[in-house]
Write a protein that holds these residues in place. Sequence first.
Motif, PDB file in Angstrom:
ATOM      1  N   ALA A   1     -15.162  10.283  -2.237  1.00 44.14           N
ATOM      2  CA  ALA A   1     -13.851   9.822  -2.689  1.00 44.14           C
ATOM      3  C   ALA A   1     -13.527   8.406  -2.232  1.00 44.14           C
ATOM      4  N   ALA A   2     -14.200   7.900  -1.192  1.00 38.96           N
ATOM      5  CA  ALA A   2     -13.883   6.573  -0.660  1.00 38.96           C
ATOM      6  C   ALA A   2     -14.751   5.472  -1.253  1.00 38.96           C
ATOM      7  N   LEU A   3     -15.549   5.785  -2.269  1.00 40.09           N
ATOM      8  CA  LEU A   3     -16.402   4.775  -2.892  1.00 40.09           C
ATOM      9  C   LEU A   3     -15.591   3.903  -3.856  1.00 40.09           C
ATOM     10  N   PRO A   4     -15.781   2.593  -3.821  1.00 37.45           N
ATOM     11  CA  PRO A   4     -15.077   1.708  -4.759  1.00 37.45           C
ATOM     12  C   PRO A   4     -15.538   1.942  -6.193  1.00 37.45           C
ATOM     13  N   LEU A   5     -14.652   1.703  -7.133  1.00 37.30           N
ATOM     14  CA  LEU A   5     -14.993   1.909  -8.539  1.00 37.30           C
ATOM     15  C   LEU A   5     -16.131   0.997  -8.985  1.00 37.30           C
ATOM     16  N   THR A   6     -16.192  -0.226  -8.462  1.00 36.77           N
ATOM     17  CA  THR A   6     -17.271  -1.118  -8.865  1.00 36.77           C
ATOM     18  C   THR A   6     -18.632  -0.599  -8.406  1.00 36.77           C
ATOM     19  N   PHE A   7     -18.676   0.024  -7.248  1.00 37.79           N
ATOM     20  CA  PHE A   7     -19.927   0.614  -6.757  1.00 37.79           C
ATOM     21  C   PHE A   7     -20.407   1.693  -7.718  1.00 37.79           C
ATOM     22  N   LEU A   8     -19.497   2.534  -8.165  1.00 43.13           N
ATOM     23  CA  LEU A   8     -19.860   3.615  -9.083  1.00 43.13           C
ATOM     24  C   LEU A   8     -20.305   3.058 -10.432  1.00 43.13           C
ATOM     25  N   GLU A   9     -19.661   1.990 -10.883  1.00 44.19           N
ATOM     26  CA  GLU A   9     -20.057   1.362 -12.142  1.00 44.19           C
ATOM     27  C   GLU A   9     -21.472   0.804 -12.048  1.00 44.19           C
ATOM     28  N   GLU A  10     -21.780   0.162 -10.930  1.00 43.68           N
ATOM     29  CA  GLU A  10     -23.089  -0.476 -10.779  1.00 43.68           C
ATOM     30  C   GLU A  10     -24.204   0.559 -10.641  1.00 43.68           C
ATOM     31  N   LYS A  11     -23.954   1.641  -9.924  1.00 41.13           N
ATOM     32  CA  LYS A  11     -24.948   2.708  -9.812  1.00 41.13           C
ATOM     33  C   LYS A  11     -25.117   3.428 -11.150  1.00 41.13           C
ATOM     34  N   ASN A  12     -23.994   3.668 -11.813  1.00 42.81           N
ATOM     35  CA  ASN A  12     -23.980   4.231 -13.170  1.00 42.81           C
ATOM     36  C   ASN A  12     -24.700   5.574 -13.280  1.00 42.81           C
ATOM     37  N   PHE A  13     -24.592   6.415 -12.268  1.00 46.44           N
ATOM     38  CA  PHE A  13     -25.119   7.769 -12.371  1.00 46.44           C
ATOM     39  C   PHE A  13     -24.330   8.593 -13.393  1.00 46.44           C
ATOM     40  N   PHE A  14     -23.054   8.244 -13.573  1.00 49.57           N
ATOM     41  CA  PHE A  14     -22.139   9.007 -14.425  1.00 49.57           C
ATOM     42  C   PHE A  14     -21.579   8.029 -15.463  1.00 49.57           C
ATOM     43  N   PRO A  15     -22.291   7.815 -16.586  1.00 45.37           N
ATOM     44  CA  PRO A  15     -21.901   6.780 -17.543  1.00 45.37           C
ATOM     45  C   PRO A  15     -20.460   6.889 -18.045  1.00 45.37           C
ATOM     46  N   LEU A  16     -19.977   8.101 -18.292  1.00 51.34           N
ATOM     47  CA  LEU A  16     -18.606   8.249 -18.762  1.00 51.34           C
ATOM     48  C   LEU A  16     -17.614   7.769 -17.709  1.00 51.34           C
ATOM     49  N   LEU A  17     -17.886   8.055 -16.436  1.00 50.13           N
ATOM     50  CA  LEU A  17     -17.026   7.564 -15.360  1.00 50.13           C
ATOM     51  C   LEU A  17     -17.091   6.042 -15.272  1.00 50.13           C
ATOM     52  N   SER A  18     -18.291   5.480 -15.376  1.00 49.19           N
ATOM     53  CA  SER A  18     -18.451   4.022 -15.311  1.00 49.19           C
ATOM     54  C   SER A  18     -17.644   3.345 -16.412  1.00 49.19           C
ATOM     55  N   LYS A  19     -17.781   3.865 -17.622  1.00 50.56           N
ATOM     56  CA  LYS A  19     -17.090   3.270 -18.766  1.00 50.56           C
ATOM     57  C   LYS A  19     -15.576   3.404 -18.631  1.00 50.56           C
ATOM     58  N   THR A  20     -15.122   4.558 -18.197  1.00 50.06           N
ATOM     59  CA  THR A  20     -13.685   4.795 -18.089  1.00 50.06           C
ATOM     60  C   THR A  20     -13.061   3.962 -16.975  1.00 50.06           C
ATOM     61  N   SER A  21     -13.756   3.835 -15.850  1.00 47.85           N
ATOM     62  CA  SER A  21     -13.182   3.108 -14.714  1.00 47.85           C
ATOM     63  C   SER A  21     -13.224   1.602 -14.908  1.00 47.85           C
ATOM     64  N   GLN A  22     -14.044   1.101 -15.823  1.00 47.75           N
ATOM     65  CA  GLN A  22     -14.138  -0.341 -16.040  1.00 47.75           C
ATOM     66  C   GLN A  22     -12.817  -0.960 -16.478  1.00 47.75           C
ATOM     67  N   GLY A  23     -11.945  -0.167 -17.059  1.00 49.30           N
ATOM     68  CA  GLY A  23     -10.671  -0.711 -17.507  1.00 49.30           C
ATOM     69  C   GLY A  23      -9.565  -0.592 -16.481  1.00 49.30           C
ATOM     70  N   VAL A  24      -9.884  -0.111 -15.287  1.00 48.69           N
ATOM     71  CA  VAL A  24      -8.866   0.005 -14.236  1.00 48.69           C
ATOM     72  C   VAL A  24      -8.710  -1.358 -13.581  1.00 48.69           C
ATOM     73  N   ALA A  25      -7.604  -2.032 -13.852  1.00 48.71           N
ATOM     74  CA  ALA A  25      -7.337  -3.358 -13.299  1.00 48.71           C
ATOM     75  C   ALA A  25      -8.495  -4.313 -13.628  1.00 48.71           C
ATOM     76  N   ASP A  26      -8.732  -5.320 -12.761  1.00 54.65           N
ATOM     77  CA  ASP A  26      -9.844  -6.242 -12.986  1.00 54.65           C
ATOM     78  C   ASP A  26     -10.938  -5.982 -11.957  1.00 54.65           C
ATOM     79  N   TYR A  27     -12.046  -6.705 -12.094  1.00 52.15           N
ATOM     80  CA  TYR A  27     -13.209  -6.442 -11.249  1.00 52.15           C
ATOM     81  C   TYR A  27     -12.885  -6.627  -9.774  1.00 52.15           C
ATOM     82  N   THR A  28     -12.134  -7.677  -9.450  1.00 56.58           N
ATOM     83  CA  THR A  28     -11.791  -7.944  -8.050  1.00 56.58           C
ATOM     84  C   THR A  28     -10.990  -6.793  -7.458  1.00 56.58           C
ATOM     85  N   ALA A  29     -10.026  -6.301  -8.216  1.00 55.80           N
ATOM     86  CA  ALA A  29      -9.218  -5.177  -7.730  1.00 55.80           C
ATOM     87  C   ALA A  29     -10.057  -3.915  -7.595  1.00 55.80           C
ATOM     88  N   ARG A  30     -10.991  -3.699  -8.537  1.00 51.37           N
ATOM     89  CA  ARG A  30     -11.817  -2.492  -8.485  1.00 51.37           C
ATOM     90  C   ARG A  30     -12.798  -2.501  -7.320  1.00 51.37           C
TER      91      ARG A  30
END
Length: 277
Positions: free
Chosen positions: A77-106
């Motif tokens: 639960a403490a992993l940053p959204l950008t970390f999850l996007e870059e690992k991309n084990f869960f493509p639907l999560l990566s795609k959905t979280s990409q629109g949460v604020a901007d990259y710096t905030a994520r």
Amino acid sequence: MVQTDIEYYKPKSLKEAIELFYQLKHENKQPIYYSGGTEIITFRRLNLIHTGAVIDIKGIPECMTHELDANFLITGAALPLTFLEEKNFFPLLSKTSQGVADYTARNKITLGGNICGQIFYREAVLPFLLTDSLCVIAGHEGVKSLPIHMVYNQTLNLSEGQLLVQLITEKSYLEMPYLSIKKRQQWETGYPLITFAALKKDDHVRVSFSGLCPFPFRSLEVERELNNQEVSINERIDNSIKYLPSPILHDIEGSKEYRLFVYKNTMMDVLIELEEK
């Protein structure tokens, strides 16, 4: 101005974190768990959060886990959204979280912080609702793994002192056809109007939403109508509206009427694309 008279703690285990919470509560310091901290800082500035102590969970190994084995994906639960996007084990999560604020905030916003936050968008929960994931929750009574639909109803319902540790998702879901669509009224960044997350399992389209109602949700009744092949797609979409769990949002981001227009047109695209896969 943000007050600085806040005590900071960074426990190294779940047991230490829980004990700290109750100790600080006994001392009337109104403790809260902390991971990214973006929302805490924002609401402190607005005088909407009052606390004398924060407990940073990023030092707890279980909260920082990201493992994919033969059967499950375990996401801390403490992993940053950008970390999850870059690992991309869960493509639907990566795609959905990409629109949460901007990259710096994520870089600061964490999975658990987004899911447990007070801002009603909380898009990161949508893929886990579609995949019937398990929530690992720690509290005074120990650590439990519970189906997300048992503990999530408009928000993640945690008791005092509990914290979200991990989410566990069956690996088979990670390979299913999916869509994630984020609709904004006019800007490329900022809060979305509606976020759609969809997954196809066994010829059945599952859909979850953020920004349509005042909370993220997945509705089995809405899905039942959307998957009713006995009527036209337009009828299916119109019928699904009757089962939305609350009135459609009407705010500065968009009127109820405009959100309804976006819902109908986007759901048409979702159903046509996923039903062909």
